[in-house]
Design a protein around this motif. Structure first.
Motif, short mmCIF file in Angstrom:
data_model
loop_
_atom_site.label_atom_id
_atom_site.label_comp_id
_atom_site.label_asym_id
_atom_site.label_seq_id
_atom_site.Cartn_x
_atom_site.Cartn_y
_atom_site.Cartn_z
N VAL A 557 0.84 -1.20 0.00
CA VAL A 557 0.00 0.00 0.00
C VAL A 557 0.88 1.25 0.00
CG1 VAL A 557 -1.78 1.29 1.24
CG2 VAL A 557 -1.90 -1.20 1.14
N TRP A 558 1.98 1.20 0.77
CA TRP A 558 2.93 2.33 0.78
C TRP A 558 3.47 2.58 -0.63
CZ3 TRP A 558 5.14 5.88 4.20
CH2 TRP A 558 6.31 6.51 3.76
N GLN A 559 3.94 1.53 -1.27
CA GLN A 559 4.50 1.68 -2.62
C GLN A 559 3.45 2.20 -3.60
OE1 GLN A 559 6.08 -2.20 -3.52
NE2 GLN A 559 7.98 -1.87 -2.35
N ALA A 560 2.22 1.72 -3.49
CA ALA A 560 1.15 2.17 -4.38
C ALA A 560 0.88 3.66 -4.18
CB ALA A 560 -0.12 1.37 -4.14
N ILE A 581 9.92 4.51 -6.09
CA ILE A 581 9.80 3.73 -4.85
C ILE A 581 11.09 3.81 -4.05
CG2 ILE A 581 9.59 1.39 -3.94
CD1 ILE A 581 7.64 0.81 -6.24
N GLU A 582 12.23 3.67 -4.72
CA GLU A 582 13.51 3.69 -4.01
C GLU A 582 13.80 5.05 -3.39
OE1 GLU A 582 16.45 2.38 -6.78
OE2 GLU A 582 15.95 0.25 -6.52
N GLY A 585 12.16 4.81 -0.14
CA GLY A 585 12.24 3.52 0.54
C GLY A 585 12.68 3.61 1.97
N ALA A 586 13.59 4.56 2.26
CA ALA A 586 14.10 4.69 3.64
C ALA A 586 13.00 5.09 4.60
CB ALA A 586 15.24 5.71 3.67
N GLU A 587 12.04 5.90 4.10
CA GLU A 587 10.94 6.32 4.97
C GLU A 587 10.13 5.12 5.45
OE1 GLU A 587 8.49 9.55 3.49
OE2 GLU A 587 10.08 10.09 2.07
N PHE A 588 9.87 4.21 4.54
CA PHE A 588 9.09 3.04 4.95
C PHE A 588 9.88 2.17 5.92
CE2 PHE A 588 7.70 -1.38 4.43
CZ PHE A 588 6.37 -1.24 4.79
#
Length: 673
Positions: A557-560, A581-582, A585-588
């Protein structure tokens, strides 16, 4: 006069008792809607067997018409019963000896009750069925309806995929000639021709038959025809004649001495075609759809102009060959025609069958009968759980995208674009493809979920029966976790949640409810749109996006959401999906240490605070999940274990049970049906 009640027993898909077909009708237009094989054509054919049709098609009862029980044994007798009400004085005179007196709401009423029945003959008989009987009387105990009386009840029938161009072409017994011969304009306009009249009358003042007689007179007076006739008589027939028995020939246009027959023969020479424009006599080719409209216009011309006979029009699939805008024009026209009163005080009763969502969306619900499982369910007021405000709302908002619900084997009603996009994809990945199960997803856009659901709920299911189509309503709980207001920007860190009332805030948090109150809130939402075969499935936590992140798909869901935020740059080719996305990515990864509710709230905050489109996010999430399943990085069982239970239950309800992944708490089960 109109058909007020229809009862069909042991005819094709209709059985006996609870399996018999019963339908109450109203004057005007009635549209039978539903999926294939529901019984719509059988209803029309039943009417054709009883009434006959004006195209003079001979219908013969076949063994296949007798209903077969589950054991495969055909019924011995089938019965079709019609109750006609709204009889005019002319009707009462025409059917005087066949009438039935009944009491309706304490008032005496005169009706015509007609029962048609046919018996199946024993094996080896020369015919498959005995000749049918037309009995009158409330209990079919009255006199037989004779042929003369039956001829007053014949219906106009337009078959599906009709060849309108052929029907309007010249030829013996053409439908065009049958229509024109009975119109008032043909029968009463103009005068007859008499060759003894001097001077010869203006052809414009002659009747159609007079024009034919005038043309015949002109042919006889033609010098070429006279010379050919004289030569035939003098040089060929005279030598073959006897002295007192002279053979003489007369050349003229063929025709009967009977005026009715002669008129019909003249009309059979006429074609009806569509012109390019008004006043244009050039040949102009029109497609099947336009010719179809021409055909229907002619049939309505006859029905509207008549002053006797039963004004019933049966049309199967009026949408044949017509594009959606033409379909809407046609149905508006038919509804107007059905509302008009003829000179004899009667209105045309029109019964159509359709598979067109465009047509269904343009009809008043009062005019729709849902045929489902061999039963007819009128949707007019008083027959459903819909109230007056529901009818007004649906008249405005039941468009062609939503009227798919009339033709589905299962219906899922959702409140947003994300659900509309994701639910079919999730179902397909779970091996419950909606297209295979005939399920339609209806997006009501956040309003009216209960209104659409109540279309499928009967006011009196005990006597009327229930619509068996499973209807799943999917809705949010709309209660956020206690940590969410700060994370999604509803309040600042350290601020207290505004009290209710007098605060006007619409959002709620769990801390405002006791466990019992939260259960009550959920049950209230369920009860709002549940009953009979309609069920409501409420999100377990908050919203669809939050629940997906909370149940196990937080990374997806984050990536979407990240892709939805970068969608314009992705479509413009400025950035790739991988790079987008990359870049975040660190935030996720930084959310990994948070508790589940906080982590899911941060994921949802991308939609709530950063403005990621839920619809575009749903598209990207569907793409991510499809890729994961196809590549093998995620199995179907794993996906199933990561989905919220209410999503699984809703999909299972409109398709088939879904196995639940075994857990440490117990053995494998299935999501409820």
């Amino acid at each position: 006069m109109y058909i007020a009640e229809l009862f069909i027993e042991n005819f094709r898909s209709f059985g006996v008792g609870d399996q018999a077909f019963k339908l109450t009708l109203t004057p005007g237009l009635t549209a039978l809607v539903g999926e294939n094989d529901a019984g719509k054509t059988a209803v029309v054919d039943a009417l054709r067997y009883v009434l006959g049709t004006r195209d003079q098609e001979q219908l013969r009862v076949d063994e296949a018409d007798f209903h077969r029980s589950s054991g495969g044994t055909p019924a011995d007798q089938m019965t079709i019963k019609l109750v006609f009400r709204g009889l005019t004085n002319t009707d009462r005179s025409a059917f005087a000896e066949f009438l039935t007196f009944e009491e309706i709401d304490g008032a005496k009423n005169v009706s015509l009750v007609l029962t048609w029945s046919a018996k199946r003959l024993a094996a080896g008989a020369s015919r498959r069925a005995a000749s049918p009987e037309w009995r009158t009387g409330a209990k079919a105990d009255g006199p037989l309806l004779d042929f003369g009386a039956r001829s007053l009840l014949t219906a106009t029938y337009l078959r599906p995929l009709r060849d309108a161009e052929r029907a309007m072409s010249a030829g013996r017994g053409s439908r065009l000639s049958q229509i024109l011969q009975h119109t008032k304009e043909i029968k009463e306009t103009g005068v007859a021709f008499d060759h003894r009249t001097v001077p010869t009358p203006d052809p414009k003042t002659l009747s159609v038959l007079g024009l034919g007689d005038f043309a015949n007179h002109l042919f006889r007076e033609s010098q070429g025809i006279k010379k050919a006739g004289d030569k035939l008589n003098d040089e060929y027939l005279k030598p073959l004649s006897f002295a007192k028995d002279l053979l003489r020939a007369r050349i003229e246009v063929s025709g009967s001495r009977d005026e009715t027959v002669r008129l019909r023969q003249l009309l059979e020479k006429l074609d009806l075609t569509l012109a390019a424009s008004a006043g244009d006599d050039s040949a102009h080719t029109r497609g099947l759809g336009s010719n179809n409209l021409l055909f229907m216009a002619c049939e309505l011309l006859l029905l509207a102009a008549e002053s006797d006979g039963f004004p019933l029009l049966l049309i199967e699939e009026p949408e044949a060959h017509l594009h959606p805008q033409r379909q809407l024009r046609l149905m508006a026209f038919l509804q107007d025609q059905a509302a008009k009163v003829r000179t004899d005080g009667q209105q045309i009763q029109i019964i159509v069958t359709t598979h067109s969502p465009s047509i269904a969306s343009d009809l008043h619900l009062d005019n729709i009968v849902l045929v489902e499982g061999g039963r007819g369910f009128p949707l007019r007021k008083g027959m459903t759980k819909l109230d007056n405000s529901d009818y007004s709302f649906l008249e405005r908002f039941l468009d062609s995208t939503k009227s798919n619900l009339f033709f589905a084997r299962g219906v899922m009603i959702v409140e947003g674009d994300a659900e509309n996009i994701l639910m079919p994809v999730l179902a397909r990945l779970l091996k419950r493809d909606f297209s295979e199960y005939g399920v339609s997803v209806i997006n009501v856009g956040g309003v009216g979920l209960g209104r659409y659901a109540r279309i499928f709920m009967r006011a009196d299911p005990a006597s009327d029966g229930q619509i068996s189509t499973p209807v799943a309503c999917v809705t949010d709980l709309d209660v956020m976790p206690n940590c969410a207001p700060v994370i999604v920007g509803k309040i600042k860190a350290g601020e207290d949640i505004p009290t209710r009332p007098p605060s006007k805030r619409q959002w709620r948090v769990k801390s405002e409810f006791t466990a019992a109150e939260l259960r009550e809130r959920r049950q209230t939402r369920i009860d709002k749109a549940s009953g009979q075969n309609v069920r409501t499935f409420v999100a377990g936590e908050w919203t669809l996006e939050y629940d997906l992140a909370h149940s196990g798909l937080s990374q997806e869901v984050w990536q979407a959401a990240v892709l939805a935020l970068a969608d314009e740059d992705i479509q413009a080719g400025k950035v790739t999906k991988k790079d987008a996305i990359e870049a975040r990515g660190a935030e996720f990864l930084g959310l990994g240490a948070l508790e589940l509710e906080a982590k899911a709230s941060h994921v949802y905050a991308l939609f709530e605070t950063e403005g990621a489109s839920k619809a575009i996010g749903a598209q990207y999430l569907a793409e991510l999940l499809e890729h994961a399943i196809e590549s093998g990085s995620m199995g179907v069982d794993e996906l199933r274990s990561k989905l919220p239970s209410y999503v699984l239950e809703a999909i299972a309800y409109v398709t088939a049970p879904i196995p639940v992944t075994p857990t440490a708490a117990g053995p494998s089960t299935t999501a409820p049906e």
